[in-house]
Scaffold this active site. Structure first.
Site, PDB file in Angstrom:
ATOM      1  N   THR A  34      56.666  43.613  34.792  1.00 17.87           N
ATOM      2  CA  THR A  34      57.952  43.027  35.194  1.00 17.87           C
ATOM      3  C   THR A  34      57.848  42.287  36.528  1.00 17.87           C
ATOM      4  O   THR A  34      58.857  41.875  37.093  1.00 17.87           O
ATOM      5  CB  THR A  34      59.029  44.121  35.297  1.00 17.87           C
ATOM      6  OG1 THR A  34      58.588  45.124  36.233  1.00 17.87           O
ATOM      7  CG2 THR A  34      59.256  44.780  33.940  1.00 17.87           C
ATOM      8  N   ASP A  36      56.369  39.242  39.326  1.00 12.32           N
ATOM      9  CA  ASP A  36      56.470  37.775  39.359  1.00 12.32           C
ATOM     10  C   ASP A  36      55.358  37.096  38.575  1.00 12.32           C
ATOM     11  O   ASP A  36      55.598  36.146  37.829  1.00 12.32           O
ATOM     12  CB  ASP A  36      56.456  37.278  40.813  1.00 12.32           C
ATOM     13  CG  ASP A  36      57.782  37.526  41.517  1.00 12.32           C
ATOM     14  OD1 ASP A  36      58.775  37.786  40.817  1.00 12.32           O
ATOM     15  OD2 ASP A  36      57.811  37.465  42.767  1.00 12.32           O
ATOM     16  N   LEU A  37      54.107  37.538  38.777  1.00  7.59           N
ATOM     17  CA  LEU A  37      52.981  36.899  38.091  1.00  7.59           C
ATOM     18  C   LEU A  37      53.117  37.050  36.580  1.00  7.59           C
ATOM     19  O   LEU A  37      52.862  36.103  35.826  1.00  7.59           O
ATOM     20  CB  LEU A  37      51.658  37.500  38.574  1.00  7.59           C
ATOM     21  CG  LEU A  37      50.387  36.845  38.033  1.00  7.59           C
ATOM     22  CD1 LEU A  37      50.280  35.399  38.512  1.00  7.59           C
ATOM     23  CD2 LEU A  37      49.148  37.626  38.463  1.00  7.59           C
ATOM     24  N   TYR A 149      44.742  49.947  42.565  1.00  4.25           N
ATOM     25  CA  TYR A 149      43.647  49.837  41.593  1.00  4.25           C
ATOM     26  C   TYR A 149      42.947  51.170  41.336  1.00  4.25           C
ATOM     27  O   TYR A 149      42.691  51.544  40.192  1.00  4.25           O
ATOM     28  CB  TYR A 149      42.611  48.817  42.076  1.00  4.25           C
ATOM     29  CG  TYR A 149      42.992  47.366  41.901  1.00  4.25           C
ATOM     30  CD1 TYR A 149      44.236  46.998  41.402  1.00  4.25           C
ATOM     31  CD2 TYR A 149      42.097  46.352  42.247  1.00  4.25           C
ATOM     32  CE1 TYR A 149      44.579  45.665  41.246  1.00  4.25           C
ATOM     33  CE2 TYR A 149      42.431  45.009  42.094  1.00  4.25           C
ATOM     34  CZ  TYR A 149      43.677  44.677  41.602  1.00  4.25           C
ATOM     35  OH  TYR A 149      44.003  43.359  41.447  1.00  4.25           O
ATOM     36  N   HIS A 204      42.196  32.329  39.225  1.00 11.75           N
ATOM     37  CA  HIS A 204      42.838  31.463  38.233  1.00 11.75           C
ATOM     38  C   HIS A 204      42.370  30.014  38.338  1.00 11.75           C
ATOM     39  O   HIS A 204      42.554  29.231  37.402  1.00 11.75           O
ATOM     40  CB  HIS A 204      44.368  31.558  38.321  1.00 11.75           C
ATOM     41  CG  HIS A 204      44.988  30.801  39.439  1.00 11.75           C
ATOM     42  ND1 HIS A 204      45.155  31.326  40.702  1.00 11.75           N
ATOM     43  CD2 HIS A 204      45.497  29.542  39.487  1.00 11.75           C
ATOM     44  CE1 HIS A 204      45.734  30.429  41.471  1.00 11.75           C
ATOM     45  NE2 HIS A 204      45.958  29.345  40.775  1.00 11.75           N
ATOM     46  N   TYR A 205      41.730  29.652  39.458  1.00 11.93           N
ATOM     47  CA  TYR A 205      41.203  28.289  39.567  1.00 11.93           C
ATOM     48  C   TYR A 205      40.094  28.029  38.560  1.00 11.93           C
ATOM     49  O   TYR A 205      39.857  26.896  38.167  1.00 11.93           O
ATOM     50  CB  TYR A 205      40.722  28.026  41.000  1.00 11.93           C
ATOM     51  CG  TYR A 205      41.587  26.997  41.683  1.00 11.93           C
ATOM     52  CD1 TYR A 205      42.954  27.238  41.826  1.00 11.93           C
ATOM     53  CD2 TYR A 205      41.083  25.798  42.139  1.00 11.93           C
ATOM     54  CE1 TYR A 205      43.779  26.302  42.409  1.00 11.93           C
ATOM     55  CE2 TYR A 205      41.908  24.852  42.738  1.00 11.93           C
ATOM     56  CZ  TYR A 205      43.242  25.108  42.860  1.00 11.93           C
ATOM     57  OH  TYR A 205      44.069  24.172  43.417  1.00 11.93           O
ATOM     58  N   LYS A 208      41.587  26.413  35.645  1.00 12.49           N
ATOM     59  CA  LYS A 208      42.075  25.031  35.762  1.00 12.49           C
ATOM     60  C   LYS A 208      41.127  24.116  34.983  1.00 12.49           C
ATOM     61  O   LYS A 208      39.904  24.173  35.160  1.00 12.49           O
ATOM     62  CB  LYS A 208      42.115  24.597  37.226  1.00 12.49           C
ATOM     63  CG  LYS A 208      43.062  25.426  38.105  1.00 12.49           C
ATOM     64  CD  LYS A 208      44.494  25.003  37.939  1.00 12.49           C
ATOM     65  CE  LYS A 208      45.399  25.685  38.948  1.00 12.49           C
ATOM     66  NZ  LYS A 208      46.813  25.330  38.766  1.00 12.49           N
ATOM     67  N   HIS A 267      39.132  30.280  45.591  1.00 12.72           N
ATOM     68  CA  HIS A 267      39.305  29.091  44.758  1.00 12.72           C
ATOM     69  C   HIS A 267      38.314  27.981  45.108  1.00 12.72           C
ATOM     70  O   HIS A 267      37.586  27.471  44.249  1.00 12.72           O
ATOM     71  CB  HIS A 267      40.723  28.522  44.920  1.00 12.72           C
ATOM     72  CG  HIS A 267      41.816  29.488  44.614  1.00 12.72           C
ATOM     73  ND1 HIS A 267      41.669  30.527  43.726  1.00 12.72           N
ATOM     74  CD2 HIS A 267      43.094  29.581  45.079  1.00 12.72           C
ATOM     75  CE1 HIS A 267      42.803  31.203  43.660  1.00 12.72           C
ATOM     76  NE2 HIS A 267      43.682  30.657  44.476  1.00 12.72           N
TER      77      HIS A 267
END
Length: 790
Positions: A34, A36-37, A149, A204-205, A208, A267
């Site tokens: 739930t 933001d990401l 974690y 996440h880069y 891309k 990144h």
């Protein structure tokens, strides 16, 4: 339930028969379902995975999990799921059916205690047993803060692992630590629960599309790039991510991390690796790609304080004070802008500048990787008469355009005067039109331009790669620690450096422009007085202290200025000595303190008379000279390989003789003593550079040492209290015969011994450095403010 869902999808022709759906079942557990990401990207990425793989033969269930209680968590999660969208090319009927099935296959769990994980495991096993399905594997996506974690990992490992024969894939989101030490600690904790092949660290880069295509592009265009992808043809490389938004609402995160940790260390560094690594024979083999990346890390030259320029937008300080309830006198030195100059010392890239730049509150949102090639052409014909697209006098460049900015789409651009690239037809297509657009001052018509056939969100790409087990799109423990090992020294050196203030947006004008000078970077314009904070204490507020320490001359300043002064003094001494006697004999100590001095000498002192200089070692560890612990190895890495000292003027200590190390019978000390006597007049070095240990040792002469503190021996074997224990060292009597001795002391960690030495007399048995007292030469102490003042 699952069987009914599959049958419903069969009705719309989306799936094979149940008999064909035999590859097994995959349970996907999204922790932080739930957050933001998850709302912005992860649920959409999981839905895309389902749409792509619904006919693959695997069946799926999706388990959203969070700490939120069951009823509220269900409502929040399904509010997100109802807003999921299909790609534009998906038919409305199929989209509606797939979305309906995805919602039916998704359920919420509160995962708060060990018992909750046991219950989840039992539910998965019960479902599979009831449906008669074999388990293929489980994906646990950690969309939670890193401090959680370890506890989650413990629960998964103890009570939620799949059975033997099924795989486990654990997906971890950054930040993966704050520096090398914290990254090592987190990695150690995770590896106690998961195997390396089970962990997928997300950057996440790497999802891309333009970034993900750098390696395939290099591979598919080898015949064009092999001759030019090197230092002889590439002028510079720019890796850039600019943002218009500021850090408002995220200052609690930003105060801990700043722009370098947030963007450059991950990144931009990953893009750097794709550019600098040697291409493996097979770029689709994850092990080969990851090994090449690691080798590229090992070739990077260490960063110094002057490798970076830092900025902070003006409103940031007030935002921090408001959001974190800081007092009005709180001063933040967190950078929101950074430009960093990186060099690789590999044979391919030596001397090529790589500029990594990112910042918030800048003039535009854009990301790109730009490889600019040298242009050796001279064109006789005037510009208006040339074939514009293919003119050899126009800039030659390859651009991996990550998104936003002028093009507002991912793209690969290659100058028409370079070559027409090979691009995979199924996934990239040549773009046409938009001739009025300009990229880096050139019309779009000067480039071959390719864009993706189908634009995909980075998380959709990465989630697909997790499903397929493509580890080369993720960060291994070894590569993570290599990256932190590269960035941490810079982060430590700038931790208290005041960043340049900038107003933000278009008002920045040229304030953040910087230039490369002698291997360093600096802002081009001086900081306007109206932007300076009068409360900030600047290093320039102090003058270099020149007085006495232990009745001998003392030079003290901030470490950067001190090293600059010391390097200049060594060069002046060398030049005067060579003018007088034709040669200069310099004896250098090992350890960490001289490294910055070696780098300074290598990069700034081009008038140094290296051709007439003999380099000697003050001390050496009893390890092979190729060992990274060797003082000679450090000297070679940071100085000798960058300057032109005749090889016969370099005199390493003979610690490795007859295939063994520092054995008295091999008489290595006698050999070095004889070499000194043969080449150095009166065995008096022109200059000896020493350091000081926290116990007062100097060279490799330690407190209460049996050898080297007195007597006739000039070179001795000694024992260190720390590994490696065996050492070879010049003796104190030989050091005291030198014409000049400079002692360098750096860092707050040396404050206690510095304060002690200021009070004690000549007691070399207790503190060997107190016995340094040249009989007919000069002794000068170079002590930085942190060591001197604490």
């Amino acid at each position: 339930m699952l069987r009914r869902v599959l049958c419903t999808v069969l009705f719309v022709g989306a799936l094979p028969s149940l008999a064909e759906a035999s590859q097994g079942h995959i349970s996907v557990v999204l922790l932080g379902a739930t957050g933001d990401l998850a709302k912005k990207y992860l649920w959409q990425g999981l839905f895309q995975l389902y749409m792509d793989q619904v006919s693959s033969g695997h069946s799926f269930t999706f388990h959203g999990a969070a700490l939120t209680a069951l009823e509220l968590g269900q409502r929040l999660m399904f509010d997100v799921l109802k807003k999921l969208a299909c790609p534009p090319d998906e038919s409305p009927n199929r989209c509606a059916v797939l979305k309906d099935q995805f919602l039916k296959l998704s359920q919420y769990h509160q995962l708060k205690t060990a018992e909750n994980y046991t219950v989840l495991n039992r539910e998965i096993e019960t479902l599979l047993r009831q449906e008669g399905l074999k388990e293929a594997g489980r994906i646990f996506y950690f969309s939670v803060p890193p401090f959680a974690y370890t506890e989650i990992a413990r629960h998964i490992n103890s009570s939620c692992r799949p059975p033997p024969g099924a795989w486990l894939r654990v997906v971890l989101e950054k930040p993966f630590g704050h520096d090398l030490a914290s990254a090592q600690q987190l990695a150690a904790e995770l590896t106690s629960f998961f195997r390396e092949e089970e962990m997928y660290r997300v950057d996440h880069y790497l999802g891309k599309q333009a970034v993900a295509h750098i390696l395939p592009f290099r591979d598919q265009n080898r015949r064009f790039l092999d001759p030019i992808w090197n230092r002889h043809h590439v002028e510079r490389v720019e890796i850039v991510l600019k943002e218009t938004v500021d850090a408002k609402g995220r200052t609690s995160f930003y105060e801990q991390y700043g722009v370098i940790r947030d963007v450059l260390q991950n990144h931009l560094t990953e893009a750097l690796m794709f550019l600098t690594m040697e291409l493996p024979a097979n770029v689709t083999r994850a092990e080969e790609v990851l090994q090449s990346k690691l080798q590229a890390f090992q070739s990077l030259r260490g960063l110094e304080k002057n490798s970076a320029v830092l900025g902070q937008y003006q409103a940031y300080a007030n935002q921090v004070q408001e959001e974190l309830q800081k007092t009005q006198d709180y001063i933040s030195t967190t950078p929101t802008f950074a430009g960093v100059l990186v060099h690789s010392d590999s044979l391919r890239w030596e001397g090529v500048p790589f500029l990594l730049t990112s910042g918030k509150a800048l003039d535009e949102r854009v990301g790109y990787v730009r490889v600019l090639f040298k242009n050796r052409a001279y064109c006789t014909q005037r510009e208006t008469l040339r074939d514009a697209g293919h003119s050899q006098c126009k800039a030659k460049q390859i651009i991996f355009y990550i998104g936003h900015g002028t093009l507002n789409t991912p793209a690969v651009l290659v100058s028409r005067n370079l070559f027409r690239p090979v691009m995979p037809e199924g996934s990239w297509r040549e773009a046409v039109g938009q001739s009025d657009l300009h990229i880096f001052g050139q019309p779009l018509s000067d480039y071959y331009v390719y864009s993706p056939v189908k634009e995909r969100d980075a998380y959709s790409v990465l989630i697909s790669n997790i499903y397929h087990g493509r580890k080369d799109f993720f960060i291994t423990t070894e590569n993570l620690l290599a990256s932190w090992g590269f960035w941490t020294p810079l982060l430590d050196s700038i931790s208290h450096q005041p960043p340049r203030l900038y107003p933000g947006g278009a008002e920045n004008q040229h304030l953040l422009d910087f230039e490369m000078v002698s291997g360093e970077v600096a802002f081009i314009l001086a900081e306007p007085v109206e932007l300076l904070n009068p409360n900030k204490l600047m290093p320039s507020d102090y003058r270099t202290i020149q007085s006495k320490f232990r009745q001998r001359p003392l030079v003290s300043a901030w470490s950067e200025d001190l090293i600059s002064q010391l390097a200049s003094d060594i060069e002046q001494t060398a030049s005067r000595t060579v003018a007088r006697s034709g040669q200069f004999h310099l004896a250098l100590s090992g350890g960490s303190s001289p490294v910055v001095l070696f780098q300074r000498l290598a990069r700034h002192h081009y008038a140094f008379p290296w051709k007439h200089t003999h380099i000697w070692l003050v001390d050496e560890r009893c390890v092979p000279l190729t060992d990274t612990e060797s003082n000679f190895f450090s000297l070679h890495s940071h100085l000798l390989q960058s300057v032109r000292v005749p090889y016969f003027n370099v005199h390493p200590m003979p610690v490795h003789l007859n295939q063994r190390l520092c054995v008295e019978e091999d008489r290595g000390t006698e050999l070095y003593a004889k070499e000194i006597m043969a080449l150095v007049a009166n065995a008096s070095f022109d200059l000896v550079l020493l350091g000081v240990g926290t116990d007062g040792h100097t060279a490799s002469l330690f407190p209460h040492s049996e050898n080297g503190l007195e007597g006739a021996q000039t070179v001795v074997l000694t024992e260190s209290p720390v590994r490696p224990h065996q050492r070879m060292s010049l003796s104190l009597p030989l050091i005291n015969k030198a014409r000049q001795v400079f002692v360098l002391v750096l860092g707050r960690g040396k404050h206690d011994i510095t304060a002690l030495l200021s009070r004690v007399g000549h007691e070399p048995r207790k503190w060997p450095v107190s016995g340094v007292n040249p009989s007919s030469g000069q002794l000068v102490w170079y002590v930085d403010y942190e060591a001197l003042l604490g």
